[in-house]
Design a protein around this motif. Structure first.
Motif, mmCIF file in Angstrom:
data_model
loop_
_atom_site.group_PDB
_atom_site.id
_atom_site.type_symbol
_atom_site.label_atom_id
_atom_site.label_comp_id
_atom_site.label_asym_id
_atom_site.label_seq_id
_atom_site.Cartn_x
_atom_site.Cartn_y
_atom_site.Cartn_z
ATOM 1 N N LYS A 116 0.841 -1.189 0.000
ATOM 2 C CA LYS A 116 0.000 0.000 0.000
ATOM 3 C C LYS A 116 0.878 1.241 0.000
ATOM 4 O O LYS A 116 1.522 1.545 1.009
ATOM 5 C CB LYS A 116 -0.930 0.009 1.212
ATOM 6 C CG LYS A 116 -1.981 1.103 1.138
ATOM 7 C CD LYS A 116 -3.100 0.865 2.118
ATOM 8 C CE LYS A 116 -4.130 1.985 2.090
ATOM 9 N NZ LYS A 116 -4.818 2.126 0.806
ATOM 10 N N PRO A 117 0.921 1.914 -1.130
ATOM 11 C CA PRO A 117 1.687 3.170 -1.180
ATOM 12 C C PRO A 117 0.965 4.235 -0.361
ATOM 13 O O PRO A 117 -0.187 4.089 -0.011
ATOM 14 C CB PRO A 117 1.685 3.521 -2.671
ATOM 15 C CG PRO A 117 0.470 2.868 -3.213
ATOM 16 C CD PRO A 117 0.241 1.637 -2.390
ATOM 17 N N TYR A 144 -4.606 8.516 10.043
ATOM 18 C CA TYR A 144 -5.637 8.189 11.039
ATOM 19 C C TYR A 144 -6.396 6.922 10.685
ATOM 20 O O TYR A 144 -6.789 6.151 11.562
ATOM 21 C CB TYR A 144 -6.615 9.365 11.186
ATOM 22 C CG TYR A 144 -7.625 9.449 10.078
ATOM 23 C CD1 TYR A 144 -8.868 8.827 10.213
ATOM 24 C CD2 TYR A 144 -7.347 10.098 8.883
ATOM 25 C CE1 TYR A 144 -9.788 8.871 9.188
ATOM 26 C CE2 TYR A 144 -8.250 10.146 7.872
ATOM 27 C CZ TYR A 144 -9.469 9.538 8.025
ATOM 28 O OH TYR A 144 -10.384 9.566 6.999
ATOM 29 N N TYR A 145 -6.589 6.666 9.371
ATOM 30 C CA TYR A 145 -7.397 5.494 9.019
ATOM 31 C C TYR A 145 -6.636 4.192 9.231
ATOM 32 O O TYR A 145 -7.243 3.138 9.382
ATOM 33 C CB TYR A 145 -7.920 5.590 7.578
ATOM 34 C CG TYR A 145 -6.864 5.818 6.524
ATOM 35 C CD1 TYR A 145 -6.172 4.770 5.951
ATOM 36 C CD2 TYR A 145 -6.571 7.112 6.089
ATOM 37 C CE1 TYR A 145 -5.207 4.986 4.986
ATOM 38 C CE2 TYR A 145 -5.611 7.337 5.121
ATOM 39 C CZ TYR A 145 -4.938 6.279 4.574
ATOM 40 O OH TYR A 145 -3.977 6.497 3.608
ATOM 41 N N ASP A 254 -8.873 16.955 5.535
ATOM 42 C CA ASP A 254 -9.709 15.856 5.053
ATOM 43 C C ASP A 254 -9.733 14.664 6.005
ATOM 44 O O ASP A 254 -10.373 13.654 5.712
ATOM 45 C CB ASP A 254 -9.223 15.396 3.675
ATOM 46 C CG ASP A 254 -9.457 16.463 2.617
ATOM 47 O OD1 ASP A 254 -10.433 17.221 2.760
ATOM 48 O OD2 ASP A 254 -8.658 16.547 1.668
ATOM 49 N N ASP A 255 -9.001 14.774 7.088
ATOM 50 C CA ASP A 255 -8.988 13.663 8.041
ATOM 51 C C ASP A 255 -10.287 13.631 8.839
ATOM 52 O O ASP A 255 -10.823 14.686 9.208
ATOM 53 C CB ASP A 255 -7.814 13.804 9.016
ATOM 54 C CG ASP A 255 -6.484 13.518 8.362
ATOM 55 O OD1 ASP A 255 -6.466 13.277 7.141
ATOM 56 O OD2 ASP A 255 -5.456 13.557 9.066
ATOM 57 N N ALA A 309 -14.781 -3.250 -0.806
ATOM 58 C CA ALA A 309 -14.012 -2.205 -1.475
ATOM 59 C C ALA A 309 -12.608 -2.005 -0.915
ATOM 60 O O ALA A 309 -11.654 -1.903 -1.665
ATOM 61 C CB ALA A 309 -14.782 -0.890 -1.432
ATOM 62 N N GLN A 310 -12.463 -1.939 0.390
ATOM 63 C CA GLN A 310 -11.158 -1.561 0.947
ATOM 64 C C GLN A 310 -10.336 -2.752 1.383
ATOM 65 O O GLN A 310 -9.376 -2.603 2.128
ATOM 66 C CB GLN A 310 -11.362 -0.607 2.128
ATOM 67 C CG GLN A 310 -11.948 0.719 1.701
ATOM 68 C CD GLN A 310 -12.063 1.692 2.842
ATOM 69 O OE1 GLN A 310 -11.056 2.194 3.330
ATOM 70 N NE2 GLN A 310 -13.264 1.961 3.276
ATOM 71 N N LEU B 125 -17.140 3.878 -5.448
ATOM 72 C CA LEU B 125 -16.197 3.160 -4.591
ATOM 73 C C LEU B 125 -14.898 2.810 -5.316
ATOM 74 O O LEU B 125 -14.057 2.107 -4.761
ATOM 75 C CB LEU B 125 -16.844 1.878 -4.052
ATOM 76 C CG LEU B 125 -18.061 2.059 -3.140
ATOM 77 C CD1 LEU B 125 -18.634 0.710 -2.742
ATOM 78 C CD2 LEU B 125 -17.693 2.859 -1.897
ATOM 79 N N LEU B 128 -11.646 3.274 -3.624
ATOM 80 C CA LEU B 128 -11.421 2.396 -2.477
ATOM 81 C C LEU B 128 -11.054 0.989 -2.930
ATOM 82 O O LEU B 128 -10.284 0.292 -2.277
ATOM 83 C CB LEU B 128 -12.665 2.348 -1.592
ATOM 84 C CG LEU B 128 -13.127 3.691 -1.039
ATOM 85 C CD1 LEU B 128 -14.344 3.513 -0.141
ATOM 86 C CD2 LEU B 128 -12.016 4.348 -0.250
ATOM 87 N N GLU B 136 -3.376 8.219 -3.823
ATOM 88 C CA GLU B 136 -2.669 7.790 -2.620
ATOM 89 C C GLU B 136 -1.516 8.726 -2.284
ATOM 90 O O GLU B 136 -1.161 8.880 -1.128
ATOM 91 C CB GLU B 136 -2.115 6.364 -2.806
ATOM 92 C CG GLU B 136 -3.169 5.301 -3.021
ATOM 93 C CD GLU B 136 -3.866 4.909 -1.730
ATOM 94 O OE1 GLU B 136 -3.521 5.458 -0.686
ATOM 95 O OE2 GLU B 136 -4.764 4.054 -1.786
ATOM 96 N N PRO B 147 -4.299 13.684 1.377
ATOM 97 C CA PRO B 147 -5.250 13.750 2.485
ATOM 98 C C PRO B 147 -6.444 12.847 2.184
ATOM 99 O O PRO B 147 -7.025 12.917 1.102
ATOM 100 C CB PRO B 147 -5.680 15.220 2.501
ATOM 101 C CG PRO B 147 -4.607 15.948 1.786
ATOM 102 C CD PRO B 147 -4.057 14.995 0.773
ATOM 103 N N GLY B 148 -6.754 12.012 3.136
ATOM 104 C CA GLY B 148 -7.941 11.169 2.975
ATOM 105 C C GLY B 148 -7.719 9.927 2.149
ATOM 106 O O GLY B 148 -8.630 9.139 1.954
ATOM 107 N N ALA B 149 -6.515 9.706 1.634
ATOM 108 C CA ALA B 149 -6.290 8.521 0.805
ATOM 109 C C ALA B 149 -6.554 7.268 1.611
ATOM 110 O O ALA B 149 -6.108 7.139 2.738
ATOM 111 C CB ALA B 149 -4.847 8.497 0.301
ATOM 112 N N GLY B 150 -7.277 6.361 0.998
ATOM 113 C CA GLY B 150 -7.514 5.064 1.619
ATOM 114 C C GLY B 150 -8.584 5.086 2.688
ATOM 115 O O GLY B 150 -8.798 4.104 3.364
ATOM 116 N N VAL B 151 -9.284 6.187 2.840
ATOM 117 C CA VAL B 151 -10.309 6.262 3.889
ATOM 118 C C VAL B 151 -11.420 5.292 3.582
ATOM 119 O O VAL B 151 -11.887 5.235 2.474
ATOM 120 C CB VAL B 151 -10.862 7.691 4.003
ATOM 121 C CG1 VAL B 151 -11.929 7.750 5.064
ATOM 122 C CG2 VAL B 151 -9.745 8.637 4.302
#
Lengths: 356, 151
Positions: A116-117, A144-145, A254-255, A309-310, B125, B128, B136, B147-151
């Motif tokens: 995961k880059p 944070y994620y 965006d966090d 998805a993730q 999606l 994601l 990323e 910012p927010g990548a992978g959320v």
């Protein structure tokens, strides 16, 4: 044992001897999971979201044990083969990865490997030997994620082999039974789950949780992460008592606001419950919250794609299990009004009707 | 779509495409593109039949046993639907057909009202599902995450 797994196993033993082994054991989805750290650099951060599932010593683990070693780029593998492998991988990762981050030359059979880059980490799991490895290339802070939902790819790939399935949904209930609230980001899962925090319902999840069949073949829902994530301050203001618990008060624009509920709301968390229904949250205008039956297709659309998805290892088997959950449980639409105090009573009322 | 295309046999593009069907509704996910789809009615039936390999003509003949429309009308309605399926990479041509028994629908019911099959595509999606270095990696460049990548 597969060569890459053996190389990482040696590397883990070497680093743990050099920096000191720290081990934490968790009961995740009814399975025994050991996280082994070399030193204490990551042991606090990567377990904040899992601490509510720490083994107390009173639970006897059933079945197999998944052992995950956590390593980073400040530790140098003694074996030159691994050093020579990691360097080009991290410098030229697009040449090695498929569209979902799978490392094409390693992926397949019992070994699954993902890069995961961005957060810049490598995850390898061998479901035959029950070994996993999480290697972060450098010491930059985890976003944070990754702190809120740690080790997703590893846990998903191994737990699926134990017939415990990741699902993307909020979950609340009691020991008698509860509900899974399915939907993608912004559908109202987190708000609904947090709205139940101070009710008679207990909190299991606001995004990722686990489902698996119990001994009676009925579906159980298992809490996975004790993390609550909110989009912004206006969402936070809806819930009293949470503002002081925010883990990332200084965060990027965006966090998401991240809160670890185990730290102040431990008694409000529930590790598992019998799963009684799937709810599809839909944000409506007006104050009123109400629940009505919905079609299984609607529930599958809410639960299936976002669950897969993730998770880079997700595929046919995941959708099969999600399909069974939706097919075997009653499905309802949770029409959400702006008066959040109506959400918990609506769910409690539903459970009163469908709990055996 | 010309005569020769009508006779081309197609199948669901497995293993990249996975799907689940309930009654008259079907959800399909393309794992390599991150796009997911909702199909209902004749579209769901046609897609499920394609898991066993079929030409447009063969599909039309089977659908005509369930829906109140003639084979030719159904075939005409299937042609733009096939174009959509191909555009989304949900189906692919079959080089050498696998022997199979006659196609038949699992669902019961006959003389149902026929509505031309359609395909809805959801792309929300994709970021994601897929490893996306553009998203990323942030403006500061590799290896700083967006910012927010992978959320």
């Amino acid at each position: 044992m597969k060569p890459i797994v053996e190389l990482f196993r040696e590397f883990a033993e070497q680093a743990q001897a050099e920096y000191g082994l720290q081990e934490k054991r968790f009961s995740i989805g009814g399975c025994d999971v050991r996280l082994r750290f070399a030193g204490d650099r990551w042991s606090t951060l990567l377990t904040k979201a899992l601490n509510h599932l720490l083994h107390t010593g009173t639970v006897k683990p059933q079945g197999r044990t998944f052992t995950v070693s956590i390593l980073d780029g400040s530790m140098t593998p003694a074996n030159p083969l691994l050093r020579f492998y990691l360097k080009p991988l991290t410098d030229f990762w697009p040449q090695y990865t498929g569209p979902r981050g799978e490392l094409l030359h390693l992926h397949g059979g019992p070994v699954q490997a993902f890069y995961k880059p961005g957060p810049d980490h490598l995850s390898i799991v061998d479901v035959e030997s029950d070994l996993g490895f999480f290697w972060k290339r450098d010491l930059t802070p985890l976003p944070y994620y990754e702190v809120g939902s740690p080790l997703r790819a590893l846990l998903h790939a191994w737990l699926r082999q134990q017939d415990v399935q990741f699902v993307h949904g909020g979950a609340v209930g009691t020991a008698a039974g509860g509900v899974l609230m399915a939907g993608k980001g912004g559908s109202g899962k987190s708000t609904s789950a947090l709205a139940c925090l101070n009710s008679g319902l207990q909190y299991a999840s606001d995004d990722y949780c686990l489902v698996g069949r119990g001994d009676d073949r009925q579906w159980n829902l298992y809490s996975l992460y004790n993390t609550a994530k909110l989009v912004g301050d206006s969402d936070l203001a809806k819930f009293t008592g949470l503002a002081s618990e925010v883990w990332n008060p200084e965060r990027g624009p965006d966090d998401k606001i991240t809160i670890f509920l185990n730290e102040s709301f431990q008694e409000r968390l529930i590790p598992q419950f019998p799963l009684r229904a799937v709810l599809v949250p839909v944000i409506r205008g007006g104050d009123k919250t109400w629940i009505e039956p919905c079609g299984r297709g609607e529930a599958l659309m809410a639960l299936g794609p976002s669950s897969l998805a993730q998770l880079p290892a997700s595929g046919r088997k995941d959708l099969d299990i999600v399909g069974h959950v939706v097919r075997e449980l009653p499905c309802f639409r949770l029409n959400l009004g702006t008066d959040l105090s109506q959400i918990a009573p609506a769910i409690t009322n539903l459970l009163g009707q469908i709990n055996p | 779509m010309n005569q020769s295309t009508e006779q081309v046999c197609f199948r669901v593009n497995t293993p990249s495409v996975i799907y689940e069907k309930f009654d008259d509704e079907l959800v399909a996910i393309h794992l390599d593109t991150g796009v997911y789809h909702s199909l209902s009615g004749s579209a769901a039936d046609a897609f499920e039949l394609l898991s066993r390999e079929a030409t447009i003509t063969e599909l039309a003949e089977v659908l005509a046993t369930r829906y109140a429309a003639g084979v030719e009308a159904i075939q005409a309605a299937l042609e733009p639907f096939f174009l959509q399926l191909k555009k989304e990479d949900l189906i692919c041509p079959v080089e050498a057909r696998t022997p199979r028994g006659p196609l038949e629908l699992k669902n019961t019911g006959t003389s149902l009202e026929f509505t031309a099959p359609t395909l809805e595509a959801y792309r929300d999606l994709q970021s994601l599902f897929l490893l996306d270095p553009v998203h990323e990696v942030g403006e500061a460049g590799w290896p700083n995450p967006a910012p927010g990548a992978g959320v």
